[in-house]
Design a protein around this motif. Structure first.
Motif, mmCIF file in Angstrom:
data_model
loop_
_atom_site.group_PDB
_atom_site.id
_atom_site.type_symbol
_atom_site.label_atom_id
_atom_site.label_comp_id
_atom_site.label_asym_id
_atom_site.label_seq_id
_atom_site.Cartn_x
_atom_site.Cartn_y
_atom_site.Cartn_z
ATOM 1 N N ASP A 235 0.816 -1.211 0.000
ATOM 2 C CA ASP A 235 0.000 0.000 0.000
ATOM 3 C C ASP A 235 0.852 1.265 0.000
ATOM 4 O OD1 ASP A 235 -2.475 -1.406 0.091
ATOM 5 O OD2 ASP A 235 -2.160 -1.765 2.227
ATOM 6 N N HIS A 236 0.247 2.354 -0.468
ATOM 7 C CA HIS A 236 0.915 3.637 -0.417
ATOM 8 C C HIS A 236 0.647 4.282 0.938
ATOM 9 C CE1 HIS A 236 -3.189 4.677 -1.437
ATOM 10 N NE2 HIS A 236 -2.938 5.964 -1.336
ATOM 11 N N PRO A 237 1.440 5.231 1.376
ATOM 12 C CA PRO A 237 2.586 5.786 0.644
ATOM 13 C C PRO A 237 3.837 4.921 0.802
ATOM 14 C CG PRO A 237 2.347 6.919 2.730
ATOM 15 C CD PRO A 237 1.183 5.949 2.647
ATOM 16 N N HIS A 238 4.904 5.343 0.102
ATOM 17 C CA HIS A 238 6.223 4.707 0.174
ATOM 18 C C HIS A 238 6.175 3.256 -0.285
ATOM 19 C CE1 HIS A 238 7.171 8.343 2.321
ATOM 20 N NE2 HIS A 238 6.438 8.000 3.370
ATOM 21 N N GLU A 239 5.545 3.034 -1.443
ATOM 22 C CA GLU A 239 5.414 1.677 -1.960
ATOM 23 C C GLU A 239 6.760 1.034 -2.266
ATOM 24 O OE1 GLU A 239 1.971 4.139 -3.773
ATOM 25 O OE2 GLU A 239 4.030 4.431 -3.107
ATOM 26 N N LYS A 240 7.694 1.793 -2.836
ATOM 27 C CA LYS A 240 8.986 1.219 -3.214
ATOM 28 C C LYS A 240 9.738 0.723 -1.987
ATOM 29 C CE LYS A 240 9.832 3.806 -7.496
ATOM 30 N NZ LYS A 240 10.760 4.746 -8.184
ATOM 31 N N GLU A 241 9.690 1.506 -0.939
ATOM 32 C CA GLU A 241 10.406 1.118 0.276
ATOM 33 C C GLU A 241 9.773 -0.127 0.911
ATOM 34 O OE1 GLU A 241 11.088 5.232 -0.808
ATOM 35 O OE2 GLU A 241 9.224 4.152 -0.388
ATOM 36 N N SER A 244 10.707 -3.133 -1.054
ATOM 37 C CA SER A 244 12.081 -3.548 -0.755
ATOM 38 C C SER A 244 12.137 -4.389 0.519
ATOM 39 C CB SER A 244 12.986 -2.325 -0.611
ATOM 40 O OG SER A 244 13.100 -1.625 -1.828
ATOM 41 N N LEU A 245 11.361 -4.009 1.523
ATOM 42 C CA LEU A 245 11.303 -4.797 2.749
ATOM 43 C C LEU A 245 10.737 -6.182 2.458
ATOM 44 C CD1 LEU A 245 11.502 -5.088 5.834
ATOM 45 C CD2 LEU A 245 9.224 -4.050 5.995
ATOM 46 N N LEU A 246 9.672 -6.236 1.680
ATOM 47 C CA LEU A 246 9.078 -7.523 1.318
ATOM 48 C C LEU A 246 10.081 -8.389 0.562
ATOM 49 C CD1 LEU A 246 6.695 -9.462 1.032
ATOM 50 C CD2 LEU A 246 5.934 -8.125 -0.952
ATOM 51 N N SER A 260 4.766 -4.891 -8.798
ATOM 52 C CA SER A 260 3.883 -4.225 -9.764
ATOM 53 C C SER A 260 3.280 -3.006 -9.073
ATOM 54 C CB SER A 260 2.785 -5.183 -10.244
ATOM 55 O OG SER A 260 3.324 -6.342 -10.835
ATOM 56 N N PRO A 261 4.061 -1.939 -8.913
ATOM 57 C CA PRO A 261 3.597 -0.793 -8.118
ATOM 58 C C PRO A 261 2.344 -0.128 -8.672
ATOM 59 C CG PRO A 261 5.610 -0.258 -9.337
ATOM 60 C CD PRO A 261 5.411 -1.730 -9.454
ATOM 61 N N GLU A 262 2.175 -0.155 -10.002
ATOM 62 C CA GLU A 262 0.995 0.483 -10.568
ATOM 63 C C GLU A 262 -0.290 -0.260 -10.212
ATOM 64 O OE1 GLU A 262 2.289 -2.722 -13.342
ATOM 65 O OE2 GLU A 262 3.276 -1.193 -12.112
ATOM 66 N N LEU A 263 -0.149 -1.535 -9.809
ATOM 67 C CA LEU A 263 -1.312 -2.332 -9.436
ATOM 68 C C LEU A 263 -1.373 -2.603 -7.938
ATOM 69 C CD1 LEU A 263 -1.305 -4.897 -12.389
ATOM 70 C CD2 LEU A 263 -2.600 -2.766 -12.173
ATOM 71 N N ALA A 264 -0.464 -2.000 -7.184
ATOM 72 C CA ALA A 264 -0.488 -2.017 -5.711
ATOM 73 C C ALA A 264 -0.220 -3.392 -5.116
ATOM 74 C CB ALA A 264 -1.811 -1.455 -5.176
ATOM 75 N N ALA A 378 14.448 -2.589 -10.482
ATOM 76 C CA ALA A 378 13.953 -1.318 -9.937
ATOM 77 C C ALA A 378 15.116 -0.382 -9.646
ATOM 78 C CB ALA A 378 13.150 -1.570 -8.668
ATOM 79 N N ARG A 379 14.858 0.896 -9.795
ATOM 80 C CA ARG A 379 15.869 1.897 -9.464
ATOM 81 C C ARG A 379 16.044 2.020 -7.960
ATOM 82 N NH1 ARG A 379 14.546 7.133 -13.358
ATOM 83 N NH2 ARG A 379 14.901 6.100 -15.380
ATOM 84 N N ALA A 380 17.248 2.354 -7.571
ATOM 85 C CA ALA A 380 17.511 2.580 -6.153
ATOM 86 C C ALA A 380 16.756 3.824 -5.688
ATOM 87 C CB ALA A 380 19.001 2.756 -5.915
ATOM 88 N N VAL A 381 16.361 3.819 -4.429
ATOM 89 C CA VAL A 381 15.608 4.939 -3.862
ATOM 90 C C VAL A 381 16.568 5.909 -3.183
ATOM 91 C CG1 VAL A 381 13.753 5.597 -2.296
ATOM 92 C CG2 VAL A 381 13.654 3.411 -3.502
ATOM 93 N N ARG A 382 16.350 7.184 -3.392
ATOM 94 C CA ARG A 382 17.208 8.204 -2.789
ATOM 95 C C ARG A 382 16.972 8.299 -1.289
ATOM 96 N NH1 ARG A 382 17.157 13.971 -5.517
ATOM 97 N NH2 ARG A 382 18.337 14.265 -3.585
ATOM 98 N N VAL A 383 18.030 8.626 -0.588
ATOM 99 C CA VAL A 383 17.945 8.885 0.851
ATOM 100 C C VAL A 383 18.258 10.361 1.070
ATOM 101 C CG1 VAL A 383 18.912 8.386 3.110
ATOM 102 C CG2 VAL A 383 18.583 6.528 1.463
ATOM 103 N N ASP A 384 17.249 11.123 1.484
ATOM 104 C CA ASP A 384 17.405 12.565 1.628
ATOM 105 C C ASP A 384 17.430 13.023 3.082
ATOM 106 O OD1 ASP A 384 17.418 13.053 -1.160
ATOM 107 O OD2 ASP A 384 15.233 12.903 -1.211
#
Length: 409
Positions: A235-241, A244-246, A260-264, A378-384
């Motif tokens: 689920d959103h938010p932070h689907e990519k993160e 990654s945990l999963l 498949s982030p577009e399909l949740a 998948a692209r790596a996620v930025r850490v800000d």
């Protein structure tokens, strides 16, 4: 085809402007419009059920793309569809998802369904028609996906699932015990107690998983156990993160994932008992991550909204990264103990266990390649946010994990 049905199709196809089409439907007698809208929803959902979608998945993606009431319309579509079939002819997973959604026929008749919605939601008729028509627009964009659970009416349901993917009634009892232990781990405020509960849960799953693998190898083709796939909601938010945990949990438990982030959702490939463990551990660790993040995050408000968003994203990236490291270390130790190369009393010959695990991994990969012949990394996620990263690592270090009882890869 009725004039109303033709108008609905034209609106969904884009040949008629949405607002103009909605206006036309609102001035058409309700006795003509309402049955057609309900029928269009039910027929579209039935097509999606046949196309691989499951109740929880469709509900989740509609809730994500649309409005809350539109997700409620999906729940009602599930109930309307199920009433056509005796419960004992419907797959247990399908029924379980319907029950979780509390899908039931609460309205008195289809002819008055729209009127019942207006009364239940306290909305005017135009708003309800807009919600139903908008739902149809969302559903029209969804593609068919892999059929992982037979939809109602597609096939006879076996007495148990052992012939399909290697599960058994013993598995159900085992998983009930695991769920109970993880629930205690999540509810306690004492980290040592949580770790003990989680460790015991993982111990039960590990013992069963290794025994199952060896038993399947010794039986040969007498009782084949095949790789399986299951879609787990992200689920959103932070689907990519979260994905990654999963993925970190799945890899440690000898499974593989495709997001498949577009399909949740993410599709997890593996043997059934292992996927069950992934599902349960992911849910438990996500609860722990959210609680730790809520305790550590900086104050929000308008001024700090951007800082808070960066903190949460960085926190979850770090949490998944550190959990991955911890699980990998524990997995190696567990495999060594299982084969008698660690400090424990291993009773399994590596010559028996390791080739079995390698063979099962190749079967899983082959299943994944069949379902998803083309994937992209998948692209790596930025850490800000450094404070989010450090807080996430610390929370992962405190997360309840077993010590030396996680299964090997």
């Amino acid at each position: 085809m009725t004039a109303v049905r033709a108008r609905i199709r034209a609106i969904l196809a884009g040949t008629v402007d949405y607002e103009s089409g909605l206006d036309a439907l609102t001035v058409t007698p309700s006795t003509e419009v309402d049955p057609e809208l309900v029928a269009a929803r039910d027929e579209t959902c039935a097509r999606l059920w046949r196309g691989g979608w499951q109740p929880a998945e469709l509900h989740r993606v509609v809730a994500r793309r649309g409005r809350p009431h539109q997700a409620d319309l999906v729940t009602d579509a599930v109930a309307a569809h199920l009433r056509q079939f005796p419960r004992n002819t419907v797959d247990g997973q399908w029924l379980a998802q319907a029950d979780t959604l509390d899908a039931r026929v609460w309205w008195t008749g289809d002819a008055t369904y729209v009127d019942a919605l207006t009364a239940c939601w306290r909305l005017d008729r135009v708003a309800v028609l807009d919600l139903v028509l908008g739902l149809l627009a969302i559903l029209a964009t969804l593609p068919p996906i892999e059929v992982l659970v037979p939809p109602p009416g597609s096939a006879a349901v076996p007495a148990d699932r052992s012939g399909a993917n290697g599960s058994s009634r013993v598995d159900a009892r085992l998983l009930d015990r695991v769920r109970a232990l993880l629930a205690k781990a999540e509810s306690t405020t004492y980290p040592a107690e949580a770790e003990a509960y989680t460790a015991k849960a993982q111990e039960l799953v590990t013992r069963h998983s290794l025994d199952e693998a060896l038993l399947a190898a010794r039986n040969g083709d007498a009782a084949p156990v095949v790789p399986y796939a299951r879609r787990i909601g992200v689920d959103h938010p932070h689907e990519k993160e979260k994905a990654s945990l999963l993925d970190a949990i799945a890899r440690t438990n000898r499974c593989h994932t495709v997001s498949s982030p577009e399909l949740a959702f993410s599709t997890v490939f593996g043997f059934d008992t292992d996927i069950d463990a992934v599902d349960l551990l992911y849910t438990s660790l996500l609860v722990q991550a959210h609680r730790a993040m809520a305790r550590a995050e900086p104050p929000g408000g308008k001024a700090g909204r951007r800082r808070l968003k960066a903190f949460r994203q960085s926190f979850l990236v770090a949490f998944a990264d550190r959990i991955d490291e911890r699980l990998a270390d524990v997995a190696q130790l567990a495999l060594a103990r299982a084969t008698g190369r660690g400090d424990g009393d291993g009773v399994t010959d590596p010559a028996d266990l390791l080739p079995v695990l390698a063979s099962r991994d190749e079967q899983i990969r082959e299943t994944m390649r069949r379902v998803f012949p083309h994937t992209v990394r998948a692209r790596a996620v930025r850490v800000d946010s450094r404070e989010g990263w450090e807080s996430g690592r610390q929370a992962a270090d405190r997360a309840a994990l077993p010590t030396g009882t996680t299964r090997g890869r």
